[in-house]
Write a protein that holds these residues in place. Structure first.
Motif, PDB file in Angstrom:
ATOM      1  N   LYS A  93      -3.618  -7.720   1.028  1.00 60.96           N
ATOM      2  CA  LYS A  93      -3.230  -7.604   2.428  1.00 60.96           C
ATOM      3  C   LYS A  93      -2.997  -8.987   3.004  1.00 60.96           C
ATOM      4  O   LYS A  93      -3.367  -9.996   2.409  1.00 60.96           O
ATOM      5  N   ASP A  94      -2.373  -9.021   4.188  1.00 57.67           N
ATOM      6  CA  ASP A  94      -2.169 -10.299   4.860  1.00 57.67           C
ATOM      7  C   ASP A  94      -3.501 -10.983   5.162  1.00 57.67           C
ATOM      8  O   ASP A  94      -3.593 -12.206   5.207  1.00 57.67           O
ATOM      9  N   SER A 121       1.072  -4.132   4.989  1.00 55.57           N
ATOM     10  CA  SER A 121       0.284  -5.262   4.501  1.00 55.57           C
ATOM     11  C   SER A 121      -0.755  -5.689   5.521  1.00 55.57           C
ATOM     12  O   SER A 121      -1.476  -6.649   5.302  1.00 55.57           O
ATOM     13  N   GLU A 157      -5.898  -3.782  -3.310  1.00 54.98           N
ATOM     14  CA  GLU A 157      -4.623  -3.822  -2.592  1.00 54.98           C
ATOM     15  C   GLU A 157      -4.544  -5.102  -1.766  1.00 54.98           C
ATOM     16  O   GLU A 157      -5.280  -5.268  -0.783  1.00 54.98           O
TER      17      GLU A 157
END
Length: 257
Positions: free
Chosen positions: A171-172, A128, A169
């Motif tokens: 992600k953090d 992530s 996607e």
């Protein structure tokens, strides 16, 4: 290795060691970076010493006997230096090569240890924190080949004929946007724009399209790129592939989804 071998550097540089001691020192040199560095620093001194005018130096000596000994030593250094110079340089080069190989090996092993093999991770274990790699463009990449990372969409614009596949996607740090563009002809300057749910837009990436284009008979592979944005996935309504002309005017070639 012994302490005496560390003291042989100067003698070896001057070429006064016999064959047995020289061979023993060369074996030691391969495993001792300190001696290799010291030997390299002594070589210029030996070169200077070999060019000393022995007669002029002897004339300045107060003792004729000491002067003759010094003259004999300098003459011997000249002869031995010429004979042993190649051998010393080969030994030093071998030591440097060994140290370089060991350093490269250590760096490679460290990199393998520090960097996990993300290519072997199944999709459920994607990080992530870092960007996911793009798939190989087989069968059109996102158009029937290996799917792009994340939530994927694809479409073809009926007017321009340009096709695009996009993978979102989370992600953090925001969202990774992987995209593939096909059936696009150049020359063009293009950009990928993310349109937010509030109607504002953000440019994520720019690129050029050459004469062959992408996903065309001249170049069948699609163009595959990755962009990153701080926008959360939920805030992205759609993305657009736009062309930009010399005046800065834009035209939307395809919108996904």
């Amino acid at each position: 290795m012994t302490q005496e071998q560390h003291f042989d550097v100067a003698a070896y540089a001057l070429g006064v060691l016999d064959e047995r001691d020289a061979a023993r020192f060369e074996d030691h040199l391969i495993d001792c970076p300190a001696c290799a560095i010291e030997l390299e620093s002594l070589l210029p001194v030996v070169d200077i010493l070999s060019d000393v005018d022995a007669d002029a130096l002897v004339a300045t000596e107060q003792s004729r006997r000491d002067g003759l000994v010094l003259k004999k030593m300098i003459g011997e250094v000249k002869r031995e230096r010429r004979r042993a110079n190649s051998r010393r340089l080969y030994s030093l080069a071998a030591a440097v090569v060994v140290f370089a190989m060991l350093s490269i090996g250590a760096l490679f092993a460290g990199a393998q240890w520090l960097a996990p093999d993300q290519g072997s991770q199944p999709p459920a274990q994607r990080s992530s924190k870092v960007l996911d790699p793009l798939p190989v463009a087989e069968g059109g990449g996102g158009f029937g080949g290996t799917p792009l990372p994340g939530e994927t969409f694809s479409t073809t614009d009926s007017r321009s004929g340009v096709s695009a596949a996009v993978g979102f996607e989370p992600k953090d740090w925001g969202t990774q946007v992987s995209f593939a563009v096909s059936n696009i002809k150049g020359p063009l300057t293009c950009r990928l724009v993310a349109v937010r749910t509030d109607g504002n837009a953000e440019v994520l990436s720019t690129w050029t399209v050459g004469d062959k284009g992408w996903g065309t008979p001249a170049q069948p592979e699609p163009l595959m790129l990755v962009a990153a944005t701080a926008l959360p996935r939920k805030d992205i309504a759609h993305v657009q592939v736009q062309s930009i002309d010399a005046t800065g005017s834009t035209e939307t070639l395809v919108r996904v989804p």
